[in-house]
Design an enzyme around this catalytic site. Structure first.
Site, PDB file in Angstrom:
ATOM      1  N   ARG A  20       0.819  -1.213   0.000  1.00 35.35           N
ATOM      2  CA  ARG A  20       0.000   0.000   0.000  1.00 35.35           C
ATOM      3  C   ARG A  20       0.846   1.252   0.000  1.00 35.35           C
ATOM      4  NH1 ARG A  20      -4.373  -0.115   4.324  1.00 35.35           N
ATOM      5  NH2 ARG A  20      -5.432  -1.040   2.553  1.00 35.35           N
ATOM      6  N   TYR A  21       1.926   1.221   0.743  1.00 33.65           N
ATOM      7  CA  TYR A  21       2.756   2.416   0.895  1.00 33.65           C
ATOM      8  C   TYR A  21       4.034   2.275   0.079  1.00 33.65           C
ATOM      9  CZ  TYR A  21      -0.215   3.002   5.036  1.00 33.65           C
ATOM     10  OH  TYR A  21      -1.280   3.124   5.872  1.00 33.65           O
ATOM     11  N   ARG A  47       7.581  -0.037   1.354  1.00 34.30           N
ATOM     12  CA  ARG A  47       7.437  -1.039   2.408  1.00 34.30           C
ATOM     13  C   ARG A  47       6.171  -1.863   2.212  1.00 34.30           C
ATOM     14  NH1 ARG A  47       5.811   3.868   3.901  1.00 34.30           N
ATOM     15  NH2 ARG A  47       4.501   4.286   5.731  1.00 34.30           N
ATOM     16  N   CYS A 107      -3.531 -17.129  15.718  1.00 35.37           N
ATOM     17  CA  CYS A 107      -3.034 -16.399  16.873  1.00 35.37           C
ATOM     18  C   CYS A 107      -3.237 -17.273  18.106  1.00 35.37           C
ATOM     19  CB  CYS A 107      -3.785 -15.094  17.070  1.00 35.37           C
ATOM     20  SG  CYS A 107      -3.233 -13.822  15.938  1.00 35.37           S
ATOM     21  N   CYS A 111      -8.481 -11.996  19.810  1.00 35.83           N
ATOM     22  CA  CYS A 111      -9.034 -10.748  20.327  1.00 35.83           C
ATOM     23  C   CYS A 111     -10.401 -10.523  19.692  1.00 35.83           C
ATOM     24  CB  CYS A 111      -8.129  -9.581  19.966  1.00 35.83           C
ATOM     25  SG  CYS A 111      -6.390  -9.905  20.274  1.00 35.83           S
ATOM     26  N   CYS A 129     -10.566  -8.120  16.669  1.00 41.73           N
ATOM     27  CA  CYS A 129      -9.540  -8.343  15.645  1.00 41.73           C
ATOM     28  C   CYS A 129      -9.901  -7.681  14.315  1.00 41.73           C
ATOM     29  CB  CYS A 129      -9.344  -9.830  15.425  1.00 41.73           C
ATOM     30  SG  CYS A 129      -8.147 -10.173  14.128  1.00 41.73           S
ATOM     31  N   ARG A 150      -8.487  -8.399  11.487  1.00 42.97           N
ATOM     32  CA  ARG A 150      -8.356  -9.350  10.377  1.00 42.97           C
ATOM     33  C   ARG A 150      -9.193 -10.595  10.586  1.00 42.97           C
ATOM     34  NH1 ARG A 150      -2.637  -7.888  10.358  1.00 42.97           N
ATOM     35  NH2 ARG A 150      -2.566  -5.950   9.166  1.00 42.97           N
ATOM     36  N   ASP A 158     -10.976  -0.779  14.719  1.00 49.10           N
ATOM     37  CA  ASP A 158     -11.483  -0.798  13.354  1.00 49.10           C
ATOM     38  C   ASP A 158     -12.961  -1.173  13.346  1.00 49.10           C
ATOM     39  OD1 ASP A 158      -9.114  -0.036  12.136  1.00 49.10           O
ATOM     40  OD2 ASP A 158      -8.303  -2.053  12.333  1.00 49.10           O
ATOM     41  N   ASP A 174      -7.118   4.252  11.236  1.00 46.08           N
ATOM     42  CA  ASP A 174      -6.859   3.563   9.971  1.00 46.08           C
ATOM     43  C   ASP A 174      -8.083   3.803   9.092  1.00 46.08           C
ATOM     44  OD1 ASP A 174      -5.320   2.073   8.210  1.00 46.08           O
ATOM     45  OD2 ASP A 174      -4.790   0.607   9.744  1.00 46.08           O
ATOM     46  N   LYS A 196      -3.097   4.546   7.243  1.00 46.05           N
ATOM     47  CA  LYS A 196      -2.909   5.071   8.593  1.00 46.05           C
ATOM     48  C   LYS A 196      -2.902   6.594   8.587  1.00 46.05           C
ATOM     49  CE  LYS A 196      -0.183   1.200  10.357  1.00 46.05           C
ATOM     50  NZ  LYS A 196      -0.151   0.317   9.171  1.00 46.05           N
TER      51      LYS A 196
HETATM   52  C1  LIG Z   1       0.846  -0.539   9.011  1.00 47.41           C
HETATM   53  C2  LIG Z   1       1.230  -0.920   7.693  1.00 47.41           C
HETATM   54  C3  LIG Z   1       2.543  -0.777   7.244  1.00 47.41           C
HETATM   55  C4  LIG Z   1       3.645  -0.191   8.109  1.00 47.41           C
HETATM   56  O1  LIG Z   1       3.397   1.161   8.372  1.00 47.41           O
HETATM   57  P1  LIG Z   1       4.431   2.047   9.229  1.00 47.41           P
HETATM   58  O2  LIG Z   1       3.731   3.335   9.459  1.00 47.41           O
HETATM   59  O3  LIG Z   1       5.677   2.156   8.421  1.00 47.41           O
HETATM   60  O4  LIG Z   1       4.671   1.284  10.515  1.00 47.41           O
HETATM   61  C5  LIG Z   1       2.839  -1.153   5.962  1.00 47.41           C
HETATM   62  N1  LIG Z   1       1.880  -1.637   5.130  1.00 47.41           N
HETATM   63  C6  LIG Z   1       0.600  -1.759   5.521  1.00 47.41           C
HETATM   64  C7  LIG Z   1      -0.406  -2.261   4.564  1.00 47.41           C
HETATM   65  C8  LIG Z   1       0.230  -1.421   6.819  1.00 47.41           C
HETATM   66  O5  LIG Z   1      -1.041  -1.568   7.211  1.00 47.41           O
HETATM   67  S1  SF4 Z   2      -6.024  -8.504  16.787  1.00 48.70           S
HETATM   68 FE1  SF4 Z   2      -6.338 -10.375  15.525  1.00 48.70          FE
HETATM   69  S2  SF4 Z   2      -4.380 -10.673  14.473  1.00 48.70           S
HETATM   70 FE2  SF4 Z   2      -4.009  -9.285  16.204  1.00 48.70          FE
HETATM   71  S3  SF4 Z   2      -3.431 -10.628  17.928  1.00 48.70           S
HETATM   72 FE3  SF4 Z   2      -5.621 -10.301  18.103  1.00 48.70          FE
HETATM   73  S4  SF4 Z   2      -6.542 -12.048  17.018  1.00 48.70           S
HETATM   74 FE4  SF4 Z   2      -4.394 -11.939  16.369  1.00 48.70          FE
END
Ligand SMILES: *Cc1c(COP(=O)(O)O)cnc(C)c1O
Ligand code: SF4
Length: 393
Positions: free
Chosen positions: A120-121, A124, A133, A137, A140, A142, A302, A339, A346
């Protein structure tokens, strides 16, 4: 081939007596993991006032709680901040408008086809290596993949992901996440990190996000630390939401990671009823820097299905930030993040301490400042001169 954690099952600790007598350091992390609780009814012999939730909750998101985590839960208080994070509740049942938001961060849209890399960015990537996990949580982000039977990351998907990173010389930072990358065996982790380092020498920064360190601290072994050191993993970010999660055992295991030359950061989710309180946050972040772990991000919850009851409003998040900045050590103050929906990414949020305002006569601006205590001062020298209409050429 699926990479699911599957070990010889140990007996679950179904009575208070058994749990109290249990020493998480007495056996391997795999053995403890196999003792995890997977249904709320299994906790009735341990905790009082466990909510008897509808089975439909399980269809949306499974339950998983390690014995170590269960030991941290308050026996009587259903509002214990640890219980709130992990025990299912009727609040998870559908609320209109939230039910379908399974990928509300829009990660799938930025996922490179055939891989589990979210690009996305610039420069990185997020590399989702695992779907498991230790403890799940309830909020979560995801849920769409974590604990879903059909959502496992396949070996060939991981290989294609490494191919993508290897073939993309612009990528200088790889963040391994999931699920939790530390659910893998040391050998598997060694292989993945080794492949990454060997095939992608252009990657300058390698980091891992893990909650397992917090939920199952015995996962941190000398062997794991040797793998982190061997492949020069520069940063491990752990996820903690309440000071009760920082225990002597966690501190000892964090020290082992630090001794492997790894910088450590803290990620926190801002959760109603758990940590939406200035005193709780101050204590969490001070305890964190005490053990040499730098608070990095505080995320808003989220808008994922079943998590709406945890959401802390934006204005309240700003108030929490104001209760930290200036009041506790600077290194203990993290960046607060929202987010954005649908792949916006972010977004840092900060209260306004310094603002530029126009002068009443229109000749320019002045800068008004306010400090953490609310004292105000004006700094006209930081303002700018505006050309008056009709003047000049
Ligand atoms: C959070 C995240 C990152 C890392 O972001 P930083 O601000 O550099 O810590 C990279 N890619 C994705 C898709 C993310 O959600
Ligand atoms: S938020 Fe989701 S991915 Fe993160 S530790 Fe909890 S269960 Fe695992």
């Amino acid at each position: 081939m699926l990479h699911k954690v599957d070990f010889n099952r140990q007996d679950k600790l179904l009575t208070r007596e058994n749990l109290d007598a249990y020493d998480p350091e007495s056996e391997s992390w795999q053995q403890q993991f196999s003792r995890r609780y997977t249904h709320h009814s299994e906790l009735n012999g341990i905790l009082n006032r466990v909510e008897n939730v509808n089975e439909t909750v399980y269809g949306k998101f499974a339950v998983s709680i390690t014995p170590y985590m269960a030991k941290l839960m308050d026996r009587d208080d259903p509002n214990c901040p640890i219980r709130l994070q992990y025990l299912p509740s009727h609040h998870e049942e559908t609320k209109p408008g939230f039910a379908t938001l399974l990928d509300e961060l829009g990660e799938e849209g930025d996922t490179i086809p055939g891989t589990s890399v979210v690009h996305r960015y610039p420069r990185r990537v997020l590399f989702l290596v695992s779907n498991t996990c230790a403890t799940l949580c309830r909020f979560c982000t995801r849920k769409r993949m974590v604990s879903q039977a059909d959502g496992s990351v396949h070996k060939d998907q991981i290989e294609r992901s490494i191919d993508y990173i290897a073939g993309n010389r612009d990528i200088e930072d790889v963040l391994l996440s999931g699920g939790d990358p530390l659910t893998f065996s040391d050998q598997r982790l060694d292989d993945i990190l080794g492949e990454l380092r060997r095939r992608a020498p252009h990657v300058r920064f390698l980091r891992i996000g893990s909650r397992m360190v917090v939920q199952l601290p015995t996962r941190v072994t000398p062997e794991l630390c040797a793998v982190l050191e061997k492949h020069r993993v520069q940063m491990v970010n752990i996820h903690i939401n309440h000071p009760k999660e920082i225990t002597p055992l966690l501190r000892r295991r964090v020290k082992m990671i630090q001794n492997a030359g790894v910088m450590m950061g803290l990620q926190t989710v801002c959760l109603k009823g758990v940590n939406d309180n200035v005193d709780v946050m101050r204590e969490l972040f001070m305890r964190s820097i005490e053990m040499g772990v730098r608070p990095y991000y505080v995320y808003s919850t989220d808008m994922v299905a079943g998590a709406h009851h945890f959401i802390v409003p934006h204005h309240r998040m700003l108030e929490l930030y104001e209760g930290l900045r200036g009041w506790i050590s600077g290194p203990a103050v993290p960046t607060f993040i929202v987010d954005g929906l649908g792949g916006l990414g972010k977004l840092p949020i900060t209260p306004t301490y310094v603002r530029e305002v126009e002068l009443p006569d229109g000749s320019g601006t002045t800068v008004k400042c306010r400090n953490y205590k609310g004292m105000e001062v004006e700094m006209p020298g930081l303002g700018r001169e505006l050309r008056v209409a009709g003047q000049g050429s």
